[in-house]
Motif scaffolding. Structure first.
Motif: not given
Length: 436
Positions: A100-107
């Motif tokens: 997962x790429x956190x900046x692209x998946x904030x939740x």
């Protein structure tokens, strides 16, 4: 049938690597590539993560010897379940890694839910971990997501991230090992039912039911041997395979006899730690010729149109060819590859033929037989084109482009007189194949 198989494939833990949430493809590929150095985790490195206190069924596991470890086969994008998972345990997806790429998946809660949903497709998996890269400050402070399957990788330089990843892979390896132990202990206590598509096609007469009961123990021993291989314990594996071979011989279970014999060769090579000598090579050849023979003996005419062990026979032949593949043994390897090519014509599944031709081309290329490699590459291109879609056509042209030097392919549409050239926008029928 699967690509890139070898004798030691039996000892590799299939691990699905999946994108979770919206993640740019180049980033996903980059993160996935970071797993490559950890395709083998030494047993000695996982002791601090190993928390099982019961007696291990892997009594001869070489914890202290260097070079012994759990081996991973990372399948990027995952793969559908195989109907042959009971027969060869390495075909099961035993671990799932999400990226997962956190900046692209904030939740992160949504990420955890998506990962859990993705894991449902892999019911055989024993371990699931989702690696979330580059979390923001608020995500790092979210205690609700700590301690589960979601592992946060804070922003750091590449070396630090790789060290973190190594630690997580050691944890995964230890968790898998404990899972293997539980499976083996359960199998030894009885009640394990192991079937293949060959069994499901057989008649269910009273005689067949009695035969199946007699075969259950031998099949269980063979499968325990498989898990010993996955657990990097070849001595234990060999003991279980020996029992399985005897039981399969007594019950005429030729297919499982061949599978146990294949596993025993992998155990033999693992125990020798990659050593090669003439005596070992002859032993491998002798056993694998028996493997091929017993796969052939397990053919049931009534099943021929629905399911067949032919792909296993051809795959075993490819494994032997890959093991022997060097110039001084070229004659033997060519004979094996020729037998595989002949057998490919009888395969039911076109995708199996595609994989076979790719592998044959690769092995001929390794031998330095580039014209033969080019010929089978051309067959690969033809099979791609039969799929009648744009992506397959592009793949076909790319395969052909790789063979230009050996097979001399030129587009009629090309204006320049230089030779050879490939116009990758040309159709198959606009190509000239020059074979001097």
């Amino acid at each position: 049938m699967e690509p890139d198989v070898s004798i030691d494939t039996s000892a590799m833990i299939r691990t699905a690597v999946l994108p979770i949430g919206p993640i740019p493809l180049p980033l996903f590929r980059d993160y996935a590539s970071m797993l490559s150095p950890f395709c083998k985790i030494e047993l000695s490195s996982i002791s601090s993560f190993y928390t099982e206190h019961q007696k291990s069924p892997f009594a001869n596991q070489p914890w202290d010897s260097g070079g012994s470890g759990l081996r991973f086969k990372f399948v990027v994008g995952g793969s559908p379940p195989s109907p042959w998972e009971d027969f060869q345990s390495n075909r099961k997806t035993l671990a799932v890694i999400g990226i997962c790429h956190c900046p692209s998946s904030p939740d992160l809660a949504a990420v955890a839910d998506q990962f859990a949903a993705a894991c449902k497709a892999y019911s055989s998996s024993l371990v699931q971990r989702c690696f979330a890269f580059c979390p923001g400050d608020s995500q790092l402070e979210d205690d609700s997501k700590k301690g589960g399957n979601l592992i946060l990788f804070p922003p750091a330089d590449r070396q630090t991230q790789e060290f973190h990843l190594q630690t997580m892979m050691q944890d995964i390896a230890a968790s898998l090992l404990m899972g293997f132990e539980k499976w083996v202990l359960q199998a030894e206590s009885g009640g394990t039912i192991l079937k293949t598509p060959l069994d499901s096609q057989a008649s269910l007469s009273s005689e067949e039911v009695i035969k199946a009961k007699k075969r259950r123990l031998g099949r269980a021993q063979k499968t325990i041997g498989d898990y010993c291989l996955l657990a990097a314990s070849p001595v234990d594996a060999n003991a279980h395979y020996a029992t399985a071979l005897e039981l399969a011989r007594l019950t005429g279970d030729y297919f499982w006899y061949a599978g146990a014999l294949e596993g025993s060769v992998c155990a033999l090579l693992m125990d020798r730690m990659g050593q090669k000598d003439p005596a070992l090579e002859e032993e491998v050849k002798y056993r694998y010729n028996s493997v091929i023979l017993h796969y052939r003996k397990s053919f049931i005419q009534d099943n021929a149109q629905r399911v067949s062990p032919l792909s296993f026979e051809l795959e075993a032949t490819l494994k032997l060819a890959r093991f022997l593949c060097r110039r001084e043994l070229a004659k033997e390897v060519v004979e094996l590859l020729t037998a595989v090519a002949d057998g490919a014509k009888s395969l039911i599944d076109a995708s199996d033929r595609l994989i076979l031709y790719v592998e044959i081309a690769r092995l001929f290329g390794t031998l330095g037989y580039h014209r033969k490699a080019a010929f089978f590459s051309r067959l690969v291109a033809q099979l791609y084109l039969q799929q009648e879609n744009r992506l397959a056509a592009i793949s076909a042209m790319q395969v052909l482009a790789m063979t230009t030097k050996a097979y001399r392919i030129q587009s009629r549409a090309s204006i320049a007189p230089s030779f050879p050239k490939v116009n990758c926008n040309a159709s198959w029928h606009s190509l000239n194949i020059f074979d001097y």
